[in-house]
Design an enzyme around this catalytic site. Structure first.
Site, short mmCIF file in Angstrom:
data_model
loop_
_atom_site.label_atom_id
_atom_site.label_comp_id
_atom_site.label_asym_id
_atom_site.label_seq_id
_atom_site.Cartn_x
_atom_site.Cartn_y
_atom_site.Cartn_z
CG ASP A 93 -2.02 1.00 1.14
OD1 ASP A 93 -2.07 1.75 0.14
OD2 ASP A 93 -2.85 1.06 2.07
CG ASP A 94 -0.07 4.68 0.04
OD1 ASP A 94 -0.91 4.25 -0.77
OD2 ASP A 94 -0.36 5.51 0.93
CB CYS A 104 -6.56 2.90 -1.38
SG CYS A 104 -5.03 3.29 -0.53
NE ARG A 157 -6.05 -0.89 -1.72
CZ ARG A 157 -5.09 -1.54 -1.05
NH1 ARG A 157 -5.30 -2.77 -0.63
NH2 ARG A 157 -3.95 -0.96 -0.79
CE LYS A 165 -6.20 0.59 2.11
NZ LYS A 165 -5.26 1.73 2.03
CG HIS A 199 -9.88 1.21 1.18
ND1 HIS A 199 -8.87 2.14 1.04
CD2 HIS A 199 -10.96 1.91 1.63
CE1 HIS A 199 -9.30 3.33 1.40
NE2 HIS A 199 -10.57 3.22 1.77
CB SER A 252 -6.62 3.79 4.82
OG SER A 252 -6.76 3.69 3.44
CG HIS A 288 -1.84 3.91 3.88
ND1 HIS A 288 -2.24 4.70 4.93
CD2 HIS A 288 -2.60 4.29 2.81
CE1 HIS A 288 -3.21 5.52 4.51
NE2 HIS A 288 -3.44 5.30 3.23
CG ASP A 306 -2.42 0.96 -3.03
OD1 ASP A 306 -1.23 1.31 -2.82
OD2 ASP A 306 -3.37 1.44 -2.40
CG ASN A 307 -1.73 4.47 -4.11
OD1 ASN A 307 -2.77 4.03 -3.63
ND2 ASN A 307 -0.78 4.98 -3.35
CE LYS A 339 -2.72 7.73 -0.85
NZ LYS A 339 -2.73 7.01 0.42
#
Ligand code: MG
Length: 471
Positions: free
Chosen positions: A44-45, A84, A88, A141, A143, A166, A243, A295-296, A316
């Protein structure tokens, strides 16, 4: 007599060839029908430049580096959106979030007070595989809607363990200013982030002790693999880290030269190593495709608590390369031909690729935005993808076609530069200029014309759907 003997030899030979061919075809058939396992590990991130093999000078990632050496490192691999929730949704459905109602210009992701989620008439990788006897688990996660009707269990996952949104949400006390929020996130205390930890639909801990979250996700993942080693499985391991707020277990505290962010990535690297080790110990490595991506891009707002996109600009939330191009590795000894792949790929290609490899048919009543890239993985073909759309919310901000990228709209990730519709799109050659520094619009009016046509054609394929993030 002689003729008879020759005839006998020829007949015996033919019989032998026939048997050998039959044996080969039985073996091929066996391989063809033996169902592969799939593991998608989604950070994540994490930024494009945040692992050793993608060039980070002070973060140690020996397991990811080895995975890249033994597998394929993709250098032009994208996500469906720079934040996010829509990212996803794109990965799991193989469709742009605009087609599933999972993006918005008002609320960029789902929040704990959101009422929407991924509609259950969408087919996810898990629900597609489930119909073919796969054991499926989502760990980490989600989300994509925290209300029961949108839970992973409603989207083809037999098992769920994780934080449903998150890890910075449910901050208590509520921050009074942006500075308050920044401080709470960069000097994090477990008790201030009142996020729930769920096992299926049951809350088992609140606030979740995030210092052990990577460790616990890993042990859940390993248990799932071991429990299902005799049947095909799909594991979607969506880490809550890196994240912000950043948390890591005791063993990783203060270990990395890159500070707390480096500690967190090094723990994710350890986690990957444990999963690969489990596959090998259980004889599953040759029958399991493992994908690692993010994811980003990095959350630059958080300074050294956010990651790095390396030589790419932006992060992001934005549609410059750093927001949506992710460090991506595919691994499967004997199945994935090792090398560096520069073809275009996206997370939306995972659904058609996995379904092809698992011999699963997808519903044909909807438009998919992914391509089957299995021939690139096996080294027998090239990616069919020539175009990438860069969405921010519900709008196409930029398009990549081949080596060129046109920005129709530009805007800073968070704050700063206002949204600006470019009368003449900005144009970059990403092969020559991956950092998007040198605008070459004036030199290529023909490319600008082509890009406008691509945009028009794409927009004509969109059908309005209910917005899930504004519910
Ligand atoms: Mg993210």
């Amino acid at each position: 007599m002689k003729t008879f003997n020759i005839k006998m030899i020829v007949m015996t030979g033919l019989l032998f060839i026939g048997i050998t061919r039959q044996q080969n075809s039985i073996a091929a058939e066996k391989n063809k029908t033996s169902t592969p396992n799939f593991i998608i590990i989604f950070a994540d991130d994490m930024g494009y430049g945040d692992m050793g093999t993608f060039g980070h000078p002070t973060i140690r990632t020996p397991n990811l580096d080895k995975m890249a050496d033994e597998g394929q490192k993709w250098t032009n691999f994208y996500v469906a959106a720079p934040v996010c929730t829509p990212s996803r949704a794109g990965l799991l459905t193989g469709r742009l979030p605009i087609r599933t109602g999972m993006c918005s210009d008002k609320r960029r992701v789902l929040f704990p007070d959101s009422k929407g989620g991924l509609p259950t008439n969408e087919t996810t990788i898990a629900s597609a595989l489930k119909g073919s006897g796969y054991a499926t688990a989502c760990i980490g996660k989600w989300h994509l809607g925290h209300l029961p009707q949108y839970s992973p269990n409603k989207h083809g996952f037999d098992y769920y363990f994780g934080i449903p949104y998150s890890n910075d949400m449910d901050l208590t006390p509520k921050p009074k200013s942006a500075q308050d929020y920044f401080d709470a996130c960069t000097k994090p205390r477990v008790e201030n982030f009142n996020v729930p930890l769920l096992r299926n639909s049951e809350i088992i801990e609140r606030p979740a002790d995030q210092t052990t979250i990577t460790k616990r996700y890993t042990s859940e993942a390993i248990n799932f693999i071991k429990q299902n080693k005799k049947k095909p499985f799909f594991l979607y391991l969506a880490h809550s880290m890196p994240h912000v707020p950043l948390f890591r277990s005791k063993e990783f505290e203060g270990k990395s030269l890159r500070g707390v962010y480096g500690d967190v990535i090094e723990e994710l690297d350890w986690s990957l190593g444990e999963i690969i080790k489990t596959l090998k110990q259980n004889g599953l490595d040759e029958n399991t495709l493992v994908v690692f991506t993010s994811d980003n891009g990095p959350w630059l707002t958080f300074k050294d608590h956010g990651g790095s996109a390396g030589l790419l600009s932006g992060g992001k939330g934005g549609t410059y390369e750093g927001g949506m191009r992710e460090p991506t590795i595919f691994w499967n000894p004997g199945g994935v031909k090792p090398g560096v792949v520069m073809d275009l790929g996206t997370t939306m290609d995972l659904l058609p690729t996995i379904c092809h490899l698992a011999n699963v048919n997808l519903p044909n009543d909807r438009k998919y935005d992914g391509y089957d890239i299995s021939s690139v993985l096996s080294g027998t073909g090239e990616s069919l993808r020539d175009i990438v759309f860069y969405y921010r919310g519900t709008q196409v901000y930029a398009i990549r076609k081949g080596e060129f990228k046109a920005h129709f709209i530009t805007q800073s990730e968070y704050g700063g530069e206002e949204k600006k519709v470019q009368e003449t799109p900005l144009l970059y050659n990403l092969e020559l200029d991956p950092s998007e520094k040198y605008n070459i619009t004036e030199e290529h009016p023909e490319i600008i014309k082509e890009m406008k046509e691509v945009l028009e054609e794409h927009l004509s394929t969109l059908i309005p759907v209910e917005n899930q993030l504004e519910k």
